[in-house]
Write a protein that holds these residues in place. Structure first.
Motif, PDB file in Angstrom:
ATOM      1  N   GLY A 336       0.824  -1.205   0.000  1.00 24.98           N
ATOM      2  CA  GLY A 336       0.000   0.000   0.000  1.00 24.98           C
ATOM      3  C   GLY A 336       0.859   1.257   0.000  1.00 24.98           C
ATOM      4  N   LEU A 337       1.973   1.182   0.696  1.00 28.36           N
ATOM      5  CA  LEU A 337       2.885   2.328   0.737  1.00 28.36           C
ATOM      6  C   LEU A 337       3.445   2.603  -0.653  1.00 28.36           C
ATOM      7  CD1 LEU A 337       4.552   4.480   2.281  1.00 28.36           C
ATOM      8  CD2 LEU A 337       6.283   2.702   2.666  1.00 28.36           C
ATOM      9  N   GLU A 338       3.807   1.513  -1.344  1.00 31.95           N
ATOM     10  CA  GLU A 338       4.352   1.692  -2.696  1.00 31.95           C
ATOM     11  C   GLU A 338       3.325   2.367  -3.608  1.00 31.95           C
ATOM     12  OE1 GLU A 338       6.194  -1.848  -4.234  1.00 31.95           O
ATOM     13  OE2 GLU A 338       7.605  -1.937  -2.531  1.00 31.95           O
ATOM     14  N   LYS A 339       2.071   1.980  -3.438  1.00 31.18           N
ATOM     15  CA  LYS A 339       1.002   2.587  -4.248  1.00 31.18           C
ATOM     16  C   LYS A 339       0.837   4.078  -3.898  1.00 31.18           C
ATOM     17  CE  LYS A 339      -3.478   1.422  -5.095  1.00 31.18           C
ATOM     18  NZ  LYS A 339      -4.661   0.768  -4.533  1.00 31.18           N
ATOM     19  N   LEU A 340       0.868   4.324  -2.581  1.00 31.41           N
ATOM     20  CA  LEU A 340       0.738   5.702  -2.082  1.00 31.41           C
ATOM     21  C   LEU A 340       1.878   6.581  -2.610  1.00 31.41           C
ATOM     22  CD1 LEU A 340      -1.456   6.779  -0.209  1.00 31.41           C
ATOM     23  CD2 LEU A 340       0.039   6.349   1.744  1.00 31.41           C
ATOM     24  N   ILE A 341       3.057   5.996  -2.649  1.00 32.14           N
ATOM     25  CA  ILE A 341       4.214   6.741  -3.154  1.00 32.14           C
ATOM     26  C   ILE A 341       4.012   7.104  -4.625  1.00 32.14           C
ATOM     27  CG2 ILE A 341       6.640   6.412  -3.838  1.00 32.14           C
ATOM     28  CD1 ILE A 341       7.014   5.073  -1.030  1.00 32.14           C
ATOM     29  N   GLU A 342       3.467   6.144  -5.391  1.00 32.36           N
ATOM     30  CA  GLU A 342       3.231   6.434  -6.811  1.00 32.36           C
ATOM     31  C   GLU A 342       2.167   7.505  -6.997  1.00 32.36           C
ATOM     32  OE1 GLU A 342       2.934   3.334  -9.711  1.00 32.36           O
ATOM     33  OE2 GLU A 342       4.246   1.997  -8.532  1.00 32.36           O
ATOM     34  N   GLU A 343       1.159   7.490  -6.092  1.00 31.55           N
ATOM     35  CA  GLU A 343       0.049   8.448  -6.250  1.00 31.55           C
ATOM     36  C   GLU A 343       0.363   9.833  -5.692  1.00 31.55           C
ATOM     37  OE1 GLU A 343      -3.082   6.472  -4.184  1.00 31.55           O
ATOM     38  OE2 GLU A 343      -3.361   4.960  -5.764  1.00 31.55           O
ATOM     39  N   ARG A 344       1.004   9.839  -4.522  1.00 31.48           N
ATOM     40  CA  ARG A 344       1.137  11.120  -3.809  1.00 31.48           C
ATOM     41  C   ARG A 344       2.586  11.590  -3.638  1.00 31.48           C
ATOM     42  NH1 ARG A 344      -3.656  11.124  -0.285  1.00 31.48           N
ATOM     43  NH2 ARG A 344      -2.990  13.127   0.548  1.00 31.48           N
ATOM     44  N   GLY A 345       3.554  10.729  -3.954  1.00 33.45           N
ATOM     45  CA  GLY A 345       4.961  11.087  -3.739  1.00 33.45           C
ATOM     46  C   GLY A 345       5.531  11.916  -4.881  1.00 33.45           C
TER      47      GLY A 345
ATOM     48  N   LYS B   4      12.672  -0.306  -7.631  1.00 32.09           N
ATOM     49  CA  LYS B   4      11.480   0.380  -7.142  1.00 32.09           C
ATOM     50  C   LYS B   4      11.426   1.825  -7.628  1.00 32.09           C
ATOM     51  CE  LYS B   4      11.192  -2.263  -2.846  1.00 32.09           C
ATOM     52  NZ  LYS B   4      10.161  -3.163  -3.362  1.00 32.09           N
ATOM     53  N   LYS B   5      10.207   2.364  -7.658  1.00 33.10           N
ATOM     54  CA  LYS B   5      10.073   3.795  -7.905  1.00 33.10           C
ATOM     55  C   LYS B   5      10.343   4.522  -6.591  1.00 33.10           C
ATOM     56  CE  LYS B   5       6.923   3.613 -11.765  1.00 33.10           C
ATOM     57  NZ  LYS B   5       5.533   3.583 -12.201  1.00 33.10           N
ATOM     58  N   ILE B   6      11.107   5.575  -6.630  1.00 38.52           N
ATOM     59  CA  ILE B   6      11.459   6.279  -5.396  1.00 38.52           C
ATOM     60  C   ILE B   6      11.172   7.769  -5.526  1.00 38.52           C
ATOM     61  CG2 ILE B   6      13.242   4.583  -4.829  1.00 38.52           C
ATOM     62  CD1 ILE B   6      15.268   6.893  -5.574  1.00 38.52           C
ATOM     63  N   THR B   7      11.206   8.431  -4.372  1.00 36.73           N
ATOM     64  CA  THR B   7      10.882   9.865  -4.362  1.00 36.73           C
ATOM     65  C   THR B   7      12.137  10.710  -4.132  1.00 36.73           C
ATOM     66  OG1 THR B   7      10.490   9.984  -1.986  1.00 36.73           O
ATOM     67  CG2 THR B   7       8.622   9.308  -3.367  1.00 36.73           C
ATOM     68  N   ARG B   8      11.968  11.991  -4.350  1.00 34.15           N
ATOM     69  CA  ARG B   8      13.076  12.950  -4.163  1.00 34.15           C
ATOM     70  C   ARG B   8      13.564  12.913  -2.716  1.00 34.15           C
ATOM     71  NH1 ARG B   8      13.032  16.598  -8.179  1.00 34.15           N
ATOM     72  NH2 ARG B   8      14.093  18.175  -6.933  1.00 34.15           N
ATOM     73  N   GLN B   9      12.612  12.813  -1.773  1.00 34.83           N
ATOM     74  CA  GLN B   9      12.971  12.799  -0.352  1.00 34.83           C
ATOM     75  C   GLN B   9      13.816  11.565  -0.029  1.00 34.83           C
ATOM     76  OE1 GLN B   9       9.845  13.469  -1.534  1.00 34.83           O
ATOM     77  NE2 GLN B   9      10.022  15.668  -1.125  1.00 34.83           N
ATOM     78  N   GLU B  10      13.423  10.449  -0.622  1.00 37.70           N
ATOM     79  CA  GLU B  10      14.161   9.209  -0.368  1.00 37.70           C
ATOM     80  C   GLU B  10      15.584   9.296  -0.920  1.00 37.70           C
ATOM     81  OE1 GLU B  10      10.606   5.882  -0.193  1.00 37.70           O
ATOM     82  OE2 GLU B  10      11.322   6.484  -2.164  1.00 37.70           O
ATOM     83  N   LEU B  11      15.692   9.870  -2.085  1.00 33.26           N
ATOM     84  CA  LEU B  11      17.003   9.986  -2.724  1.00 33.26           C
ATOM     85  C   LEU B  11      17.962  10.810  -1.850  1.00 33.26           C
ATOM     86  CD1 LEU B  11      18.567   9.304  -5.299  1.00 33.26           C
ATOM     87  CD2 LEU B  11      17.730  11.430  -6.302  1.00 33.26           C
ATOM     88  N   LEU B  12      17.441  11.883  -1.277  1.00 34.84           N
ATOM     89  CA  LEU B  12      18.274  12.750  -0.429  1.00 34.84           C
ATOM     90  C   LEU B  12      18.698  12.015   0.851  1.00 34.84           C
ATOM     91  CD1 LEU B  12      19.375  15.642  -0.257  1.00 34.84           C
ATOM     92  CD2 LEU B  12      17.284  16.293   0.954  1.00 34.84           C
ATOM     93  N   ILE B  13      17.767  11.277   1.440  1.00 41.71           N
ATOM     94  CA  ILE B  13      18.082  10.542   2.677  1.00 41.71           C
ATOM     95  C   ILE B  13      19.169   9.488   2.402  1.00 41.71           C
ATOM     96  CG2 ILE B  13      17.189   8.919   4.401  1.00 41.71           C
ATOM     97  CD1 ILE B  13      14.449  10.441   4.056  1.00 41.71           C
ATOM     98  N   ILE B  14      19.051   8.786   1.305  1.00 43.68           N
ATOM     99  CA  ILE B  14      20.047   7.748   0.998  1.00 43.68           C
ATOM    100  C   ILE B  14      21.419   8.387   0.748  1.00 43.68           C
ATOM    101  CG2 ILE B  14      20.694   5.877  -0.587  1.00 43.68           C
ATOM    102  CD1 ILE B  14      18.236   5.338   1.333  1.00 43.68           C
ATOM    103  N   ALA B  15      21.407   9.555   0.088  1.00 43.34           N
ATOM    104  CA  ALA B  15      22.690  10.253  -0.131  1.00 43.34           C
ATOM    105  C   ALA B  15      23.342  10.580   1.208  1.00 43.34           C
ATOM    106  CB  ALA B  15      22.470  11.521  -0.948  1.00 43.34           C
ATOM    107  N   ALA B  16      22.531  10.998   2.183  1.00 39.94           N
ATOM    108  CA  ALA B  16      23.058  11.314   3.516  1.00 39.94           C
ATOM    109  C   ALA B  16      23.531  10.040   4.218  1.00 39.94           C
ATOM    110  CB  ALA B  16      21.990  12.019   4.348  1.00 39.94           C
TER     111      ALA B  16
END
Lengths: 351, 279
Positions: A336-345, B4-16
């Motif tokens: 669910g988190l992965e889905k949420l990330i795709e929708e809202r991240g 996996k698809k990742i976010t900008r926030q995640e990318l910054l945390i991993i860099a740290a």
């Protein structure tokens, strides 16, 4: 970087040969109780020379370090004459004969030097009355650097200061430690914590080597964090004949033997040959004790347990997820988190 | 590898997180540094010694602490000491490998303001000094992170000294741990480093999808750019999983995270109400 990758467990022999060098300054971490005798005996056996030895409290450790020839200089606050009033102490005899140099401090100023060293300070203010004492006025090998005087910027008063002490090596005996060197000790701590933390290298012997989990469930007993420790040795009876709370009391039988050795001609030579040079390590020492005094005598000093109440370190959430794998914060499982990330991240393309 | 698809926030945390090496003794502040430390300890640096300045040393991150004395960090930690000891026996005495600091305003030599946007008492406040000046001065290395902060030509208030006026000024003053100072500044636009000679900040890597001009637009001086830009570190699935397991909300920008947490509570309350009605 602190050398804390993996285990620092080794033997006493290895620790002393690796971490104590001729000419080093050496300090006993323990204060009166639990003295690190096994480590000191090994230093004597390995014939380290030219040591400056810090020992605050007048136990026979200082006398042994002088008699062994390991010690060239001593810093202390209390010296007991183990040979009695007529024969005198070894430190006293050697100091008077010019074989060693001794610098006298008070208990407080001795500890203040270590506190300064532990904190990283170059000096620390001490209490002003010392300026009228000859402890302040009469200088040994520390000379001008034994004490200094500064003007307090707030009161305008002349304030004595002591220089930081940072011994090269601290030898410490504790109840328990883990393989990383996290060392736990309880009892009469004296200047122990500052003696350890002021030192550049710390060698820890312990009654029990325990799993890291034991340490991590009782962090309030840790006096030295593992990242400061160079070597850990599991050494039961490592402080014998001194006491260690929870294990045993001070062994008066052995103490009286040592007392005798101080008081007769050639007594210490015989003692050193029999109990230090003649035995390879601590387990041989204890074996020899049992041969001489008997197992019953050794058992006589065993502690009768009196446990401290456990401290409850409980917390409500062990992780951010409940037992069904649902996030406490977001109310979704990992999928669910992965889905949420795709929708809202704010997705980012890293390729 | 990353699938996996990742976010900008995640990318910054991993860099740290990659800034922490196995065995490092690190001081972590609340927010991004703790999350970075948690990921490092779960992945490439299991023997890192993580500390918070309240005296919680060698702890296991379990849930995101809300403050530096948070009880959640005291389940299973190795060394209970206190704040004065953290700053003296560990930091000033020379045993702190890494500090992580957040930036309000920063100048080209890595000097930092986290206090006031001007001169007090009239000036608006950012926050205050906290532990930053001493950690910055005496940690062997400092990793700076900036989210929503500012590059400025001249700080209105210098909270935590970096390389002062540049060059060897910091070393020459004799007030700092030799070799200390900021090693990197991480932002959501790039990674910045400091020239070994001049100690001036330069752009070392671009955040994916960001161009040099976008970075330069934020910087009031003529920002130097590395001859060859490094690539921004690419997380692995293992790192992303460790991050999400530790703090799932950290994958989102904070207003979105706050909203998502609120929505979750609203759902829970609605479910309770429905159950009561049905019951």
């Amino acid at each position: 970087m602190a050398a804390n990758n993996g285990s620092k467990v080794m033997t006493t022999k290895e620790a002393i040969s690796r971490f104590v060098n001729d000419g080093d300054s050496l300090i006993t971490g323990n204060y009166n109780e639990s003295m690190p005798m096994s480590l000191l005996f090994e230093i004597i056996r390995q014939k380290k020379r030219g040591l400056t030895y810090y020992s605050q409290s007048g136990s026979f450790d200082g006398e042994f370090m002088a008699f062994s020839g390991c010690m060239e200089k001593m810093i202390s606050a209390f010296v007991y004459k183990w040979g009695g009033s007529t024969r005198g102490g070894i430190i006293e005899q050697y100091q008077r004969a010019g074989k060693i140099q001794v610098e006298d401090y008070t208990n407080f100023t001795y500890n203040a030097r270590l506190a300064a060293g532990a904190f990283g300070y170059s000096c620390l203010p001490v209490l002003p009355a010392i300026m009228d004492s000859d402890v302040f006025k009469i200088r040994g090998f520390m000379g001008d650097k034994k004490f200094g005087v500064i003007t307090c910027p707030f009161t305008g008063k002349q304030t004595p200061v002591v220089p930081a002490a940072n011994p090269d090596v601290c030898v410490l005996h504790v109840q328990r430690a883990d393989k990383f060197g996290n060392a736990q000790h309880w009892g009469g701590l004296g200047s122990t914590v500052h003696a350890c933390l002021a030192s550049r290298k710390i060698i820890v012997s312990c009654e029990e080597l325990v799993e890291p989990d034991i340490i991590k469930s009782s962090p309030h007993h840790t006096i030295v964090p593992g990242f400061r420790v160079s070597a850990v040795i599991e050494e039961p009876f490592g402080c014998h004949p001194f006491e260690i709370v929870g294990f045993r009391g001070l062994d008066t039988a052995m103490f009286s033997l040592i007392n005798q050795a101080f008081k007769i001609d050639g007594g210490l030579d015989v003692f050193f040959d029999e109990w230090i040079y003649g035995l390879p390590d601590r387990s041989a020492y204890i074996q020899h004790y049992i041969e001489v005094f008997g197992q019953d005598m050794l058992n006589r000093y065993n502690a009768r347990s009196y446990y401290s109440a456990p401290a409850n370190y409980g917390i409500p959430f062990q992780s951010g997820w409940d037992i069904n794998g649902i996030s406490n914060d977001l109310g979704v499982d990992m999928e669910g988190l992965e889905k949420l990330i795709e929708e809202r991240g704010e997705l980012v393309d890293v390729n | 590898m990353l699938t996996k698809k990742i976010t900008r926030q995640e990318l910054l945390i991993i860099a740290a997180s990659r800034q922490i090496q196995n065995g490092d003794v690190s001081i972590l502040g609340i927010g991004l540094p703790i999350i970075a430390g948690a990921v490092a300890k779960k992945t490439h640096a299991p023997e890192a010694v993580l500390m918070m300045e309240s005296g919680i040393c060698d702890f296991e991150p379990r849930v995101l602490p809300m403050h530096v004395a948070d009880a959640s960090a005291t389940r299973g930690y190795g060394y209970a000491t206190d704040l004065f000891s953290v700053f003296s026996t560990i930091t000033y005495a020379g045993y702190l490998d890494k500090a992580f600091l957040g930036v309000g305003q920063i100048d080209k030599f890595g000097n930092i303001n986290t206090s006031y946007l001007g001169t007090p008492p009239g000036a608006p406040r950012i926050s205050a000094a906290g532990g930053a000046p001493e950690f910055y001065a005496y940690a062997k290395k400092t990793i700076l992170t900036m989210k929503g902060g500012q590059f400025v030509e001249k700080l209105p208030y210098l909270t935590s000294p970096g390389y002062l006026g540049g060059g060897s000024q910091r070393e020459d003053s004799g007030r700092y741990t030799p070799g200390s100072g900021p090693s990197v500044l991480l932002t959501s636009k790039g990674i910045f480093k400091f020239d070994e000679e001049t100690r001036e900040m330069y752009l070392a890597a671009l955040f994916p999808g960001v161009c040099v001009d976008t970075v330069k637009a934020d910087v009031p001086w003529d920002l130097k750019i590395a001859d060859t830009l490094e690539s921004f570190p690419v997380p692995t699935d293992e790192e992303i999983r460790a991050l999400r397991e530790f703090s799932p909300r950290a994958s989102f920008p904070s207003p979105v995270a706050v909203q998502l947490v609120f929505e979750n509570f609203k759902r829970k309350i609605a479910a309770k109400k429905a159950a009561r009605k049905a019951g």
